[in-house]
Scaffold this motif. Structure first.
Motif, PDB file in Angstrom:
ATOM      1  N   TYR A  88       5.812   7.851 -11.376  1.00 58.81           N
ATOM      2  CA  TYR A  88       4.658   7.134 -11.941  1.00 58.81           C
ATOM      3  C   TYR A  88       3.797   6.589 -10.812  1.00 58.81           C
ATOM      4  O   TYR A  88       4.230   6.546  -9.657  1.00 58.81           O
ATOM      5  N   TRP A  89       2.565   6.190 -11.169  1.00 58.21           N
ATOM      6  CA  TRP A  89       1.592   5.704 -10.190  1.00 58.21           C
ATOM      7  C   TRP A  89       1.254   4.239 -10.435  1.00 58.21           C
ATOM      8  O   TRP A  89       1.359   3.744 -11.552  1.00 58.21           O
ATOM      9  N   GLN A  91      -2.009   1.432  -9.108  1.00 58.95           N
ATOM     10  CA  GLN A  91      -3.172   1.194  -8.257  1.00 58.95           C
ATOM     11  C   GLN A  91      -2.923  -0.056  -7.434  1.00 58.95           C
ATOM     12  O   GLN A  91      -2.686  -1.130  -7.975  1.00 58.95           O
TER      13      GLN A  91
ATOM     14  N   ILE B  58       3.388   7.129 -16.918  1.00 59.77           N
ATOM     15  CA  ILE B  58       2.532   7.705 -15.869  1.00 59.77           C
ATOM     16  C   ILE B  58       1.942   6.639 -14.951  1.00 59.77           C
ATOM     17  O   ILE B  58       1.712   6.890 -13.786  1.00 59.77           O
ATOM     18  N   ILE B  59       1.683   5.439 -15.489  1.00 63.52           N
ATOM     19  CA  ILE B  59       1.147   4.362 -14.650  1.00 63.52           C
ATOM     20  C   ILE B  59       1.910   3.092 -14.957  1.00 63.52           C
ATOM     21  O   ILE B  59       2.131   2.758 -16.130  1.00 63.52           O
ATOM     22  N   ARG B  60       2.354   2.397 -13.926  1.00 62.89           N
ATOM     23  CA  ARG B  60       3.014   1.103 -14.116  1.00 62.89           C
ATOM     24  C   ARG B  60       2.344   0.118 -13.177  1.00 62.89           C
ATOM     25  O   ARG B  60       2.234   0.355 -11.981  1.00 62.89           O
ATOM     26  N   GLN B  61       1.868  -0.985 -13.735  1.00 60.14           N
ATOM     27  CA  GLN B  61       1.073  -1.923 -12.967  1.00 60.14           C
ATOM     28  C   GLN B  61       1.675  -3.311 -13.113  1.00 60.14           C
ATOM     29  O   GLN B  61       1.525  -3.944 -14.148  1.00 60.14           O
ATOM     30  N   PHE B  63       1.025  -5.642 -10.841  1.00 62.95           N
ATOM     31  CA  PHE B  63       0.069  -6.548 -10.213  1.00 62.95           C
ATOM     32  C   PHE B  63      -1.335  -6.090 -10.547  1.00 62.95           C
ATOM     33  O   PHE B  63      -1.557  -4.923 -10.870  1.00 62.95           O
ATOM     34  N   PRO B  65      -4.720  -4.500 -10.245  1.00 59.84           N
ATOM     35  CA  PRO B  65      -5.216  -3.465  -9.342  1.00 59.84           C
ATOM     36  C   PRO B  65      -6.333  -4.007  -8.450  1.00 59.84           C
ATOM     37  O   PRO B  65      -6.996  -4.992  -8.814  1.00 59.84           O
ATOM     38  N   LYS B  70       0.328  -9.659  -4.421  1.00 61.09           N
ATOM     39  CA  LYS B  70       1.054  -9.298  -5.634  1.00 61.09           C
ATOM     40  C   LYS B  70       0.809 -10.316  -6.721  1.00 61.09           C
ATOM     41  O   LYS B  70       1.641 -11.175  -7.003  1.00 61.09           O
TER      42      LYS B  70
END
Lengths: 336, 114
Positions: A88-89, A91, B58-61, B63, B65, B70
């Protein structure tokens, strides 16, 4: 009478033709409206957009980092991390320097570095370090020599090495060393190779290998080993040593996997999908299965000697689904 | 005359099928919308999000962007709005990259300090 009948028929013809063309017009306008609303559906890729080229990248542990680049319209400063284990990505913090492409990226002792490059007007010489534990960028000492793009960089044994590249007028052959403990640059003498830009490097067991690149439209064939313990260069067999070698190229990616070196993708007149494997024990090369996806120069590679992912950087940021893992010893399977 | 009529009727029928074809295509397109979902993450000192495509992360956030450091989202609504923006962009087949103006527009407080 016959004449009038024909006239009627003609009128009917015209009426029906008008209706038919009206219908077609309506259909045409409908479909073009929908094109604008829905976008282009022919590409099966999840992520679309204009091509991004010349992103900088480095790998720390099991995370690949990539940022900056040019999408055909704008120079970019966004910065992403790819988790190789969990696929996974995220930003991350934006690259703090001017948005740019053709920057150099490398890793020293668990920190990433990105610097140099091109902002659309000028070649650049500023550098920044990225600490993955804090997600913070810090400006480091500016590169003291000629600003440049498409330079080569690698980190090893606690130092960064940076050299070659294009300064806007000329290709370069000088190499420099960055010491993070003193935040200072010093010139490194002794590289006997040609000046060049867009060359490639990989590291096997503490020896750095360097080759490819282009100068004045000529793809270079010399190939070198750099020993960081003595900071000396040794010339190896040329990249056209065997008749069936076609390794010469620029804008390729270099990486290491299971103690073999690889040079992949890039361009030599046209973009390439070929991958060559280097065996340091015999100083020989072997062609591997071509990269599956569309050929492209300035790809991105994340590699930690255990796993390798090549991405084509086709997107405004990254085609997040555009990475492919490379298994050099598996049989080719076009179904996967 | 009859022949001409038959010819026109055929044209009309073909056009009709073509039109239906287009309509089907449109429905098909709508159905082929990406199966994207967002999930809000409750973190120790704030909120994050993750985006899944066909149930695959597919995307883990964790913090915010772009921001240095952090810092998680302060509220789950901030995280939700940001995640929804990414899904909106992906549905339009745009890059999931977020920009400072977008985060300002989303009223993420960290980007509206002035």
């Amino acid at each position: 009478m016959k004449y009038i009948y024909n006239m009627k028929e003609k009128v009917n013809h015209i009426k029906m033709l008008t209706m038919a063309s009206l219908t077609l017009c309506l259909m045409a306008s409908c479909s073009s409206d929908d094109d604008e609303d829905l976008g282009n559906w022919t590409d099966k890729s999840v992520f679309d957009g204009s091509p991004r080229s010349g992103s900088a990248y480095f790998t720390i542990g099991n995370i690949g980092y990539s940022g900056t680049g040019y999408d055909g319209e704008d120079y970019l400063s966004s910065f992403w991390a790819y988790n190789m284990d969990d696929d996974y990505w995220s930003q991350k913090a934006d690259f703090p320097g001017t948005a740019r492409n053709a920057a150099a990226g490398f890793t020293i002792s668990g920190k990433g570095y990105i610097g140099s490059g091109y902002d659309g007007l000028d070649e650049l010489s500023d550098f920044y370090s990225y600490d993955p534990s804090t997600n913070l960028w810090t400006a480091i000492a500016t590169f003291p020599s000629t600003p440049r793009r498409s330079a080569l960089a690698f980190g090893i044994n606690g130092y960064g090495y940076f050299g070659t590249g294009f300064d806007g007028d000329n290709d370069r052959k000088d190499f420099w060393k960055y010491d993070p403990s003193t935040d200072s640059w010093s010139e490194l003498v002794g590289f006997g190779g040609d000046k060049r830009r867009a060359a490639t490097t990989f590291t096997i067991n503490d020896i750095v290998y360097m080759g490819t690149g282009v100068a004045n439209g000529v793809y270079l064939l010399d190939f070198w080993a750099f020993d960081p313990a003595t900071e000396s260069w040794t010339q190896l067999l040329d990249l056209d040593e065997e008749d069936d070698y076609s390794i010469a190229r620029s804008n390729a990616v270099g990486f290491t996997l299971n103690d073999y070196g690889y040079i992949a993708t890039g361009t030599s007149g046209g973009t390439l999908r070929t991958i060559w494997e280097y065996d340091p024990s015999s100083d020989t090369w072997e062609a591997k299965t071509d990269f599956e996806r569309t050929s492209r120069q300035d790809a991105v590679v994340f590699s930690n000697n255990v796993r390798t992912f090549i991405g084509l950087g086709r997107t405004g940021s990254l085609y997040l689904d555009d990475l492919e893992e490379f298994f050099p010893y598996d049989e080719y399977d076009d179904e996967d | 005359m009859k022949r001409t009529l038959i010819a026109y009727i055929s044209i009309a029928v073909v056009s009709g099928f073509l039109f239906l074809g287009f309509s089907n295509y449109k429905t098909g397109s709508k159905e082929s919308k990406l199966q994207l979902q967002s999930e809000i993450l409750k973190l120790e000192n704030g909120y994050g999000y993750q985006i899944k495509l066909d149930n695959k992360l597919i995307i883990r956030q964790e913090f915010i962007p772009i921001l240095q450091g952090k810092k998680p989202f302060t509220t789950s609504q901030d995280a939700k709005r940001t995640a929804e923006r990414i899904i909106y962009k992906l549905q339009k087949r745009e890059s999931p990259i977020l920009t400072i103006p977008e985060l300002r527009e989303l009223k993420i407080p960290e980007f509206n300090l002035n």
